[in-house]
Design a protein around this motif. Structure first.
Motif, short mmCIF file in Angstrom:
data_model
loop_
_atom_site.label_atom_id
_atom_site.label_comp_id
_atom_site.label_asym_id
_atom_site.label_seq_id
_atom_site.Cartn_x
_atom_site.Cartn_y
_atom_site.Cartn_z
N GLY A 105 2.25 0.74 4.40
CA GLY A 105 1.32 -0.29 3.96
C GLY A 105 1.86 -1.65 4.36
N ILE A 106 1.10 -2.39 5.16
CA ILE A 106 1.59 -3.65 5.70
C ILE A 106 0.60 -4.78 5.43
CG2 ILE A 106 2.83 -2.48 7.55
CD1 ILE A 106 0.52 -3.49 9.43
N ASP A 107 1.09 -6.00 5.57
CA ASP A 107 0.24 -7.19 5.55
C ASP A 107 0.12 -7.67 6.99
OD1 ASP A 107 -1.08 -9.57 5.26
OD2 ASP A 107 0.20 -10.34 3.65
N PRO A 108 -1.05 -7.56 7.62
CA PRO A 108 -1.17 -7.93 9.04
C PRO A 108 -0.73 -9.36 9.32
CG PRO A 108 -3.13 -6.76 8.30
CD PRO A 108 -2.32 -7.03 7.07
N ALA A 109 -0.85 -10.26 8.32
CA ALA A 109 -0.46 -11.64 8.55
C ALA A 109 1.05 -11.78 8.76
CB ALA A 109 -0.90 -12.51 7.37
N ASP A 110 1.84 -10.87 8.17
CA ASP A 110 3.29 -10.92 8.30
C ASP A 110 3.82 -10.04 9.43
OD1 ASP A 110 3.54 -12.65 6.13
OD2 ASP A 110 3.56 -11.00 4.68
N TYR A 111 2.98 -9.20 9.98
CA TYR A 111 3.43 -8.27 11.01
C TYR A 111 3.58 -9.01 12.33
CZ TYR A 111 4.19 -3.38 12.34
OH TYR A 111 4.75 -2.19 12.72
N SER A 164 -10.55 -2.07 2.75
CA SER A 164 -11.23 -1.56 3.95
C SER A 164 -10.91 -0.08 4.14
CB SER A 164 -10.76 -2.34 5.18
OG SER A 164 -9.37 -2.12 5.43
N PHE A 165 -9.77 0.35 3.63
CA PHE A 165 -9.31 1.73 3.75
C PHE A 165 -9.39 2.22 5.21
CE2 PHE A 165 -10.62 1.30 -0.67
CZ PHE A 165 -9.44 1.68 -1.32
N GLU A 166 -8.80 1.38 6.04
CA GLU A 166 -8.71 1.71 7.45
C GLU A 166 -7.23 1.89 7.83
OE1 GLU A 166 -10.66 -1.36 9.64
OE2 GLU A 166 -12.68 -0.63 9.16
N ILE A 167 -6.99 2.68 8.84
CA ILE A 167 -5.61 2.96 9.26
C ILE A 167 -5.51 2.91 10.78
CG2 ILE A 167 -4.89 4.33 7.26
CD1 ILE A 167 -5.60 6.85 8.86
N ILE A 168 -4.29 2.72 11.24
CA ILE A 168 -3.96 2.79 12.66
C ILE A 168 -3.04 3.99 12.85
CG2 ILE A 168 -2.76 1.64 14.56
CD1 ILE A 168 -3.62 -1.03 13.31
N GLY A 228 -1.61 1.07 7.33
CA GLY A 228 -2.77 0.67 6.56
C GLY A 228 -2.48 -0.62 5.82
N ASN A 229 -3.49 -1.20 5.22
CA ASN A 229 -3.27 -2.43 4.46
C ASN A 229 -2.39 -2.14 3.25
OD1 ASN A 229 -4.26 -4.35 2.06
ND2 ASN A 229 -4.46 -5.42 4.03
N ILE A 230 -1.54 -3.07 2.92
CA ILE A 230 -0.56 -2.85 1.87
C ILE A 230 -1.20 -2.61 0.51
CG2 ILE A 230 -0.29 -5.33 1.37
CD1 ILE A 230 2.74 -4.75 1.03
N GLU A 231 -2.34 -3.27 0.25
CA GLU A 231 -3.01 -3.08 -1.04
C GLU A 231 -3.73 -1.75 -1.10
OE1 GLU A 231 -2.46 -4.89 -3.62
OE2 GLU A 231 -1.22 -6.23 -2.41
N ASP A 232 -4.28 -1.28 0.02
CA ASP A 232 -4.92 0.04 0.05
C ASP A 232 -3.90 1.14 -0.16
OD1 ASP A 232 -7.27 -1.28 0.52
OD2 ASP A 232 -7.34 -0.80 2.67
N VAL A 233 -2.73 1.00 0.44
CA VAL A 233 -1.67 1.98 0.26
C VAL A 233 -1.14 1.92 -1.17
CG1 VAL A 233 0.64 2.68 1.01
CG2 VAL A 233 -1.04 1.92 2.70
N ARG A 234 -1.13 0.73 -1.77
CA ARG A 234 -0.70 0.61 -3.17
C ARG A 234 -1.65 1.40 -4.09
NH1 ARG A 234 2.35 -3.32 -5.35
NH2 ARG A 234 1.95 -4.75 -3.62
N ARG A 235 -2.95 1.32 -3.82
CA ARG A 235 -3.91 2.06 -4.64
C ARG A 235 -3.72 3.57 -4.47
NH1 ARG A 235 -8.51 -0.72 -6.41
NH2 ARG A 235 -9.79 1.16 -6.15
N LEU A 236 -3.39 4.01 -3.25
CA LEU A 236 -3.20 5.44 -3.01
C LEU A 236 -1.94 5.94 -3.71
CD1 LEU A 236 -4.00 8.06 -1.42
CD2 LEU A 236 -2.46 7.24 0.39
N THR A 237 -0.86 5.20 -3.59
CA THR A 237 0.43 5.64 -4.13
C THR A 237 0.67 5.18 -5.56
OG1 THR A 237 1.54 3.69 -3.22
CG2 THR A 237 1.44 5.66 -1.83
N HIS A 238 -0.22 4.28 -6.07
CA HIS A 238 -0.08 3.73 -7.42
C HIS A 238 1.26 3.01 -7.59
CE1 HIS A 238 -3.73 5.58 -9.24
NE2 HIS A 238 -3.54 6.45 -8.25
N MET A 239 1.65 2.28 -6.55
CA MET A 239 2.84 1.43 -6.63
C MET A 239 2.57 0.28 -7.60
SD MET A 239 5.94 0.49 -5.55
CE MET A 239 6.28 1.37 -4.03
N GLN A 240 3.54 -0.04 -8.41
CA GLN A 240 3.40 -1.08 -9.42
C GLN A 240 3.06 -2.42 -8.77
OE1 GLN A 240 6.82 -1.37 -11.96
NE2 GLN A 240 6.28 -3.41 -12.71
N GLN A 241 2.14 -3.18 -9.40
CA GLN A 241 1.76 -4.48 -8.88
C GLN A 241 2.96 -5.42 -8.87
OE1 GLN A 241 -0.98 -5.78 -7.55
NE2 GLN A 241 -2.22 -3.91 -7.71
#
Length: 412
Positions: free
Chosen positions: A121-127, A149-153, A210-223
């Protein structure tokens, strides 16, 4: 000696005359010629092989280490605050970029089955823009990785194995978070749309983005937390010094680096390069020892001349210098010619292999054999070979200098 005008220093003049003038001892001259050719071919082969191994190592470093982090800064719990102050980390020498990420080992399901991959899970602005994966995919696909967006590369090789393509939906299953349902425990899962694909030069790419926030929702990583901060280094092989610097900045931090996954592979590549270099160095050593035998025969054939030079007042050290010059000249000429031949072969390596019909690298789909000539390595090969050529002449030269002029001329 009247035919050839002598110059000073006298030892150098006579040594060059012996080296280039025709000799009565034809067999010794023939051995010396073979030795020079052997040194030339050995030096050329060593330069070519070392340059190719350098190029392949650099190519592997760029390709393989583009799909895994050079280093990841985290803690013992594999979790770190997303707002952690990275200013001192960014100032470490060799660090070119740092970005937060959430990672998880997941299963990805397509038309042709399920495969295990690593989800980032990444932030495209920082990549960073220079990253090989981003350059291969295109900035447009990265910018579309927005929250919800729940999109992936995905790598092209993964899509090929799944029999899917761009714009298809793939199911990602994560065991990091388990839901309790009437049917039992079910791992967290969600459908993601493939919006882009990348290739790292035919290398296996088990990384999906994928977007870092979408991956957070999938893995339930703490905010407010992330798995770690991915670090791009100018030279990934210098990761050891980077880890030391991080330890000085904050001992509580843990650094995971690429050596965990690929360390043994690159060690085997380095060992292969060393062994190839040693085998080719043996060719040079054989040629240099041939010089020893040829120079010993030359000394034996010139005993009367040595006696004459001694009776005319030349010292033992001057006699030694004469035969050191004569013996070393073959090594110097062979080394320089080998250097020139090796650099020419490196410059036109693909063309030479194409003519011979053995360019397997291009036949396998490559654009050309990667070569990297390092000036320091080439200079070291040249200097060591010349130094050995001088060293091997010491014994025959000492033997020549110790010849007794009385004994040598007694039966002349």
């Amino acid at each position: 000696m009247s035919v050839l005008k002598l110059f000073r220093p006298l030892s150098l003049s006579i040594g060059l005359r012996y080296a280039f003038a025709s000799s009565n001892h034809r067999f010794a001259t023939f051995i010396a010629l073979l030795s020079m050719i052997g040194i030339m071919l050995g030096v050329a082969a060593l330069i070519v092989v070392v340059s190719v191994m350098n190029g392949l190592e650099g190519e592997l470093k760029d390709r393989l280490l583009s799909s895994i982090p050079h280093a990841v800064i985290t803690t013992d719990r594999d979790m770190i605050a997303q707002d952690y102050d990275l200013s001192r980390i960014r100032d470490i020498k060799g660090v070119v970029a740092v970005a937060p990420q959430i990672t998880d080992d997941v299963m990805i399901q397509g038309r042709n089955g399920i495969y295990g991959v690593s989800l980032f899970g990444i932030d495209p602005a920082d990549y960073p823009d220079f990253d090989l994966v981003r350059a291969s995919t295109g900035t447009k696909s990265f910018k579309s990785l927005v929250p919800r967006s729940f999109e992936i590369i995905v790598g092209w090789d993964v899509l090929d194995r799944l029999k899917n393509n761009v714009d298809d939906e793939l199911r990602i299953i994560s065991a990091s978070y388990v839901k309790y349902t009437p049917f039992g425990r079910v791992p967290s899962q969600r459908l993601f749309t493939v919006n882009g694909a990348y290739s790292v030069g035919g290398m296996s790419s088990g990384m999906i983005l994928g977007n870092i926030e979408d991956v957070r929702r999938l893995t339930h990583m703490q905010q407010g937390t992330v798995s770690g901060f991915r670090v791009w280094l100018d030279d990934p092989f210098e990761v050891g010094s980077f880890i030391e610097e991080v330890g000085r900045i904050d001992p509580k931090l843990t650094v995971k680096d690429w050596r965990v996954e690929l360390g043994e592979f690159f060690q085997s590549v380095a060992m292969e390069r060393i062994m190839m270099g040693l085998m080719l160095a043996l060719i040079i050593m054989v040629a240099i020892f041939n010089m020893l035998s040829s120079l010993a025969m030359v000394v034996s054939s010139k005993v009367p001349e040595i006696a004459v030079m001694r009776t005319m007042g030349m010292s033992q050290s001057a006699i030694m210098k004469v035969f050191i010059v004569e013996g070393a000249i073959s090594g110097i000429i062979g080394s320089v010619m080998g250097l020139i031949l090796g650099l020419i072969c490196v410059a036109y390596l693909d063309s030479i292999l194409n003519v011979l019909g053995i360019n397997l690298y291009i036949a396998a789909g490559g654009v050309g054999i990667p070569v990297q000539v390092k000036g320091l390595q080439v200079l070291m090969v040249l200097l060591v070979t010349i130094a050995l050529s001088f060293a091997i002449t010491i014994y025959p030269s000492v033997r020549a200098a110790r010849q007794s002029p009385v004994e040598s001329l007694r039966y002349e």
